[in-house]
Design a protein around this motif. Structure first.
Motif, short mmCIF file in Angstrom:
data_model
loop_
_atom_site.label_atom_id
_atom_site.label_comp_id
_atom_site.label_asym_id
_atom_site.label_seq_id
_atom_site.Cartn_x
_atom_site.Cartn_y
_atom_site.Cartn_z
N VAL A 81 29.56 124.82 3.97
CA VAL A 81 30.84 124.33 3.44
C VAL A 81 30.52 123.49 2.22
O VAL A 81 29.86 122.45 2.32
CB VAL A 81 31.60 123.49 4.48
N SER A 82 30.99 123.95 1.06
CA SER A 82 30.64 123.28 -0.19
C SER A 82 31.60 122.13 -0.49
O SER A 82 32.65 121.96 0.15
CB SER A 82 30.67 124.28 -1.36
N GLN A 83 31.23 121.36 -1.49
CA GLN A 83 32.12 120.31 -2.00
C GLN A 83 33.17 121.00 -2.85
O GLN A 83 32.87 121.51 -3.91
CB GLN A 83 31.31 119.31 -2.83
N LYS A 84 34.41 121.02 -2.37
CA LYS A 84 35.42 121.82 -3.06
C LYS A 84 36.64 121.02 -3.52
O LYS A 84 37.48 121.52 -4.25
CB LYS A 84 35.87 122.97 -2.17
N ALA A 85 36.76 119.77 -3.07
CA ALA A 85 38.03 119.06 -3.23
C ALA A 85 38.47 118.94 -4.69
O ALA A 85 39.65 118.99 -4.99
CB ALA A 85 37.94 117.67 -2.59
N ASN A 86 37.50 118.78 -5.60
CA ASN A 86 37.87 118.56 -7.00
C ASN A 86 37.99 119.85 -7.79
O ASN A 86 38.32 119.84 -8.97
CB ASN A 86 36.85 117.65 -7.68
N GLN A 146 43.27 118.99 5.51
CA GLN A 146 43.58 120.24 6.20
C GLN A 146 42.81 121.41 5.59
O GLN A 146 42.31 122.28 6.30
CB GLN A 146 45.08 120.50 6.14
N GLN A 147 42.72 121.43 4.27
CA GLN A 147 41.97 122.50 3.61
C GLN A 147 40.51 122.49 4.04
O GLN A 147 39.92 123.55 4.30
CB GLN A 147 42.07 122.34 2.09
N GLN A 148 39.92 121.31 4.16
CA GLN A 148 38.53 121.25 4.57
C GLN A 148 38.34 121.79 5.97
O GLN A 148 37.32 122.41 6.27
CB GLN A 148 37.99 119.82 4.46
N LEU A 163 25.33 124.42 10.67
CA LEU A 163 26.38 124.26 9.69
C LEU A 163 25.96 123.20 8.68
O LEU A 163 25.67 122.06 9.06
CB LEU A 163 27.69 123.86 10.38
N ILE A 164 25.91 123.59 7.41
CA ILE A 164 25.54 122.68 6.32
C ILE A 164 26.79 122.33 5.54
O ILE A 164 27.53 123.22 5.10
CB ILE A 164 24.49 123.34 5.39
N LEU A 165 27.04 121.04 5.37
CA LEU A 165 28.24 120.58 4.67
C LEU A 165 27.83 119.66 3.52
O LEU A 165 27.13 118.67 3.73
CB LEU A 165 29.17 119.83 5.63
N ASP A 166 28.28 119.99 2.31
CA ASP A 166 27.91 119.24 1.11
C ASP A 166 29.08 118.38 0.66
O ASP A 166 30.05 118.89 0.08
CB ASP A 166 27.49 120.22 0.01
#
Length: 250
Positions: A81-86, A146-148, A163-166
């Motif tokens: 799961v990548s860093q996606k928020a921005n 919620q998206q995450q 599970l790898i989360l960045d």
């Protein structure tokens, strides 16, 4: 004794002449929840790229699930799961169901349609992260937290063991950060091993079973209590600058 699923021995990595990682010895055991912390530019993203096979170590050895990484083919054992928020495009025209189904691409290929069993796996993954009532909702209508959860469901649909989360909580408000960590704790209790890259040291140490502090070399790899007992001066030495810790009340 738990089985070792990731082993890095004396791993170094260079971008040209610039050293990003120096002589890393690091392992993940089955059932671990490891919080990976360290300053920007300290090599956390590079370590993830090495584990995902996106780059090869300059020196040293990496094994995944008892296989040298060059021979490791079962990519479904590792979710990411990548860093996606921005960067996520909120106008992207896809439902929660469609986003999570995309997590089966490596299994189905790009042109095979999911069957009834696949669709049930998708629903179960969404339900596992507590978002089943949003199954047909457009993902752009959801909050950052919620998206995450949906992106975690997309990673879970292939039944990963690791599970790898960045930096998954970037852009997520404080209340939802606490709920997010509670979700990770629940997943870990279901025997999914977790490697979480985060700057939220205060919250992470409440949930993680181990902490790794990386700044080109691995300065610490142990339990959260030992990490919390270190002085601010020790932590500042690891980080290379004065460190201010924020503790969340639980």
């Amino acid at each position: 004794m738990n089985k070792t699923i990731v082993e890095m021995q004396d791993v170094s990595f260079y971008y040209g002449d610039r050293q990003a990682l120096s002589h890393i010895n690091f392992s993940i055991e089955q059932g671990d929840f490891i919080g990976l912390v360290g300053p920007n530019g300290g090599g956390k993203t590079t370590l993830i790229k090495l584990l995902l096979g996106l780059v090869k170590p300059t020196n040293g050895m990496i094994e995944l699930f008892d296989q040298p990484i060059r021979k490791f083919k079962d990519k479904n054992k590792i979710g990411y799961v990548s860093q996606k928020a921005n960067s996520f495009n909120r106008g992207f025209p896809a439902t929660v169901e469609e986003v999570v189904t995309a997590g089966l691409t490596s299994k189905l290929g790009y042109f095979k349609r999911p069957n009834a069993k696949d669709r049930e796996k998708v629903y179960q993954a969404v339900d596992k992260v507590g978002m089943s009532s949003y199954f047909k909702e457009n993902i752009g209508n959801l909050s950052g937290g919620q998206q995450q959860r949906i992106f975690i469901a997309r990673a879970l649909v292939s039944d990963p063991q690791l599970l790898i989360l960045d930096e998954p909580t970037v852009g997520v408000d404080a209340e939802n950060v606490d709920k997010f960590f509670d979700l990770l704790h629940e997943l870990n209790q279901q025997q999914i091993s977790l490697l979480l890259v985060t700057h939220d040291i205060g919250t992470m140490t409440h949930h993680a079973s181990k902490v790794a502090c990386l700044n080109k070399s691995l300065h610490f790899h142990g339990n959260p209590k030992e990490f919390n007992d270190m002085s601010k001066d020790q932590l500042s030495d690891f980080y290379g600058h004065p460190l201010h810790l924020v503790t969340h009340e639980h």
